[in-house]
Design a protein around this motif. Structure first.
Motif, short mmCIF file in Angstrom:
data_model
loop_
_atom_site.label_atom_id
_atom_site.label_comp_id
_atom_site.label_asym_id
_atom_site.label_seq_id
_atom_site.Cartn_x
_atom_site.Cartn_y
_atom_site.Cartn_z
N UNK A 195 60.39 -106.94 44.09
CA UNK A 195 60.41 -108.38 44.35
C UNK A 195 61.80 -108.87 44.00
N UNK A 196 62.60 -109.17 45.00
CA UNK A 196 64.02 -109.53 44.88
C UNK A 196 64.88 -108.31 44.59
N UNK A 197 64.38 -107.39 43.75
CA UNK A 197 65.04 -106.11 43.53
C UNK A 197 64.00 -105.10 43.05
N UNK A 198 64.14 -103.83 43.36
CA UNK A 198 63.19 -102.84 42.86
C UNK A 198 63.33 -102.64 41.36
N UNK A 199 62.21 -102.65 40.66
CA UNK A 199 62.19 -102.44 39.21
C UNK A 199 61.06 -101.49 38.85
N UNK A 200 61.22 -100.82 37.70
CA UNK A 200 60.13 -100.05 37.13
C UNK A 200 59.86 -100.66 35.76
N UNK A 201 58.67 -101.22 35.59
CA UNK A 201 58.28 -101.94 34.38
C UNK A 201 57.54 -100.99 33.44
N UNK A 202 57.98 -100.98 32.17
CA UNK A 202 57.45 -100.03 31.18
C UNK A 202 57.13 -100.79 29.90
N UNK A 203 55.99 -100.50 29.29
CA UNK A 203 55.71 -101.07 27.96
C UNK A 203 56.66 -100.43 26.95
N UNK A 204 57.35 -101.27 26.18
CA UNK A 204 58.30 -100.75 25.19
C UNK A 204 57.62 -99.82 24.19
N UNK A 205 56.41 -100.17 23.79
CA UNK A 205 55.72 -99.37 22.77
C UNK A 205 55.42 -97.96 23.26
N UNK A 206 55.30 -97.79 24.59
CA UNK A 206 55.03 -96.46 25.12
C UNK A 206 56.24 -95.53 25.00
N UNK A 207 57.41 -96.13 24.73
CA UNK A 207 58.62 -95.34 24.50
C UNK A 207 59.04 -95.39 23.04
N UNK A 208 58.12 -95.82 22.18
CA UNK A 208 58.38 -95.83 20.75
C UNK A 208 59.24 -96.98 20.29
N UNK A 209 59.31 -98.06 21.09
CA UNK A 209 60.12 -99.21 20.74
C UNK A 209 59.25 -100.46 20.64
N UNK A 210 59.76 -101.48 19.94
CA UNK A 210 59.03 -102.75 19.86
C UNK A 210 59.29 -103.60 21.09
N UNK A 211 60.46 -103.44 21.70
CA UNK A 211 60.87 -104.31 22.80
C UNK A 211 61.70 -105.48 22.32
N UNK A 212 61.83 -105.64 21.00
CA UNK A 212 62.60 -106.75 20.44
C UNK A 212 63.96 -106.28 19.92
N UNK A 213 64.28 -105.01 20.09
CA UNK A 213 65.56 -104.49 19.64
C UNK A 213 66.71 -105.18 20.39
N UNK A 214 67.87 -105.22 19.75
CA UNK A 214 69.05 -105.79 20.40
C UNK A 214 69.56 -104.81 21.46
N UNK A 215 70.32 -105.32 22.44
CA UNK A 215 70.91 -104.41 23.43
C UNK A 215 71.75 -103.31 22.79
N UNK A 216 72.48 -103.65 21.73
CA UNK A 216 73.33 -102.64 21.06
C UNK A 216 72.47 -101.53 20.45
N UNK A 217 71.34 -101.91 19.84
CA UNK A 217 70.44 -100.91 19.27
C UNK A 217 69.91 -99.97 20.34
N UNK A 218 69.50 -100.54 21.47
CA UNK A 218 68.94 -99.73 22.55
C UNK A 218 70.01 -98.85 23.18
N UNK A 219 71.22 -99.40 23.35
CA UNK A 219 72.30 -98.62 23.94
C UNK A 219 72.72 -97.47 23.04
N UNK A 220 72.49 -97.60 21.74
CA UNK A 220 72.86 -96.55 20.81
C UNK A 220 71.85 -95.43 20.70
#
Length: 353
Positions: A195-220
């Motif tokens: 919708x407007x662009x192709x995306x794959x939506x994933x629950x953060x918890x399924x990858x062991x994350x809260x989803x509230x991490x900062x971009x820097x934390x995730x990039x690291x």
């Protein structure tokens, strides 16, 4: 002698880049790509020999021309330009850079201004879709000054209302390209949506994350990034896009329940690093999925299924979108609207070697 082309540099939404005239660029995409690499300074991490900002959000180009489509006033072609890599990807769309297209078209005489507001109909050449942009033009002049403040931009400006028409199937032709609202990749439930662009939506918890991490934390987290990329490439295959290893779509999105007064919380990847805010097109994909039962997003959102307004929390604040469904069809999105802002930074000439 150096080649010279005209340019206006603008902040469009939470992105920045040059706005160029299609008429001054090569019609051949390969030749155009080479010119854009020179303009932006690709091949150097600081893009030192060009005008790129050394970041994916400031290495974008908007190209605009008068449209031959009776449903549009101007055409808009977007390109994501590589920083260290000498690459140009014409496959994605950028709704933030889109915010500057109508002002640029009016400034350059491609679209006639009315007063106090001008409607500019834009055909996105990346997707073939139509977007309506409403720009503040008191006395027939573009006004960039105003009180609208969008999350991720430092200063208020005049509001620009963007309405994306017929958003489903922007690249694949289908809202759910796999034919399902959820798929399993690596034993993880995902929603592959276009919708407007192709995306794959994933629950953060399924990858062991809260989803509230900062971009820097995730990039690291290199292990996380590798897992996300593995899922993204498989999603591309399932969506009928083939090998997407050299494309920036589909975009991966980590989702979590809202915690700051919104309806859902998101971390959007572009695709190999986390966006410091949220792409407009990614927001449209998330908002569209929120109202459709069975999607990963619907299982996390606090909004009512029939809600017309979806507020998406992201690292820089909140993005609010109005979703208009086609009557009687829960899987048909008629239009999605939101407010952006733009600012003209520089008008001049770019000299190329």
């Amino acid at each position: 002698m150096s080649q010279a082309i005209s340019c206006i540099i603008m902040r469009g939404g939470t992105s920045r880049g040059p706005y160029l005239k299609l008429s001054e660029l090569p019609a051949n995409r390969d030749d155009c790509a080479l010119m854009l690499q020179k303009i932006m300074g690709s091949g150097h991490e600081l893009q030192l020999d060009g005008i790129g900002g050394g970041n994916s959000l400031t290495s974008k180009v908007a190209m605009v021309g008068v449209s031959t489509d009776p449903a549009a006033d101007v055409d808009y072609l977007f390109a994501q330009v590589g920083i260290k890599e000498r690459s140009v990807d014409f496959s994605p769309n950028c709704g933030n850079m889109l915010a500057g297209v109508a002002p640029f078209a009016i400034e350059t005489g491609m679209a006639a201004a009315a007063s106090p507001v001008t409607l500019v109909r834009i055909r996105n050449l990346n997707t073939g879709k139509i977007i309506h942009a409403q720009v503040s033009t008191p006395n027939g002049q573009v006004s960039y000054e105003g009180e609208a403040l969008i999350s991720g931009a430092p200063n208020p400006a005049a509001p620009i209302k963007l309405t994306f028409l017929d958003v489903q199937g922007a690249k694949t032709g289908r809202l759910f390209p796999t034919g399902r609202v959820t798929d399993s990749i690596d034993n993880i439930s995902v929603t592959c949506i276009d919708a407007a662009t192709p995306c794959v939506l994933i629950r953060a918890r399924d990858l062991g994350k809260t989803g509230y991490e900062s971009p820097a934390e995730l990039d690291g987290d290199t292990v996380l990034l590798a897992r996300i990329e593995h899922i993204r490439r498989q999603a591309g295959q399932l969506m009928g896009m083939g090998d997407v290893s050299h494309q920036v779509i589909p975009k991966p999105v980590l989702l979590a329940a809202a915690r700051d007064g919104g309806d859902i919380h998101a971390r959007y990847f572009v695709p190999h690093s986390c966006h410091k805010a949220l792409a407009v097109t990614g927001g449209i994909a998330i908002a569209s999925a929120c109202g459709i039962e069975g999607t990963v997003a619907a299982g996390l959102t606090s909004a009512a299924p029939a809600s017309a307004t979806i507020r998406i929390e992201h690292p820089s604040g909140m993005l609010e979108l109005e979703v208009c469904k086609a009557g009687g069809d829960d899987h048909r999105i008629a239009a999605v609207s939101l407010l952006r802002t733009a600012r003209k930074i520089l008008s001049g000439t770019i000299f190329l070697p």
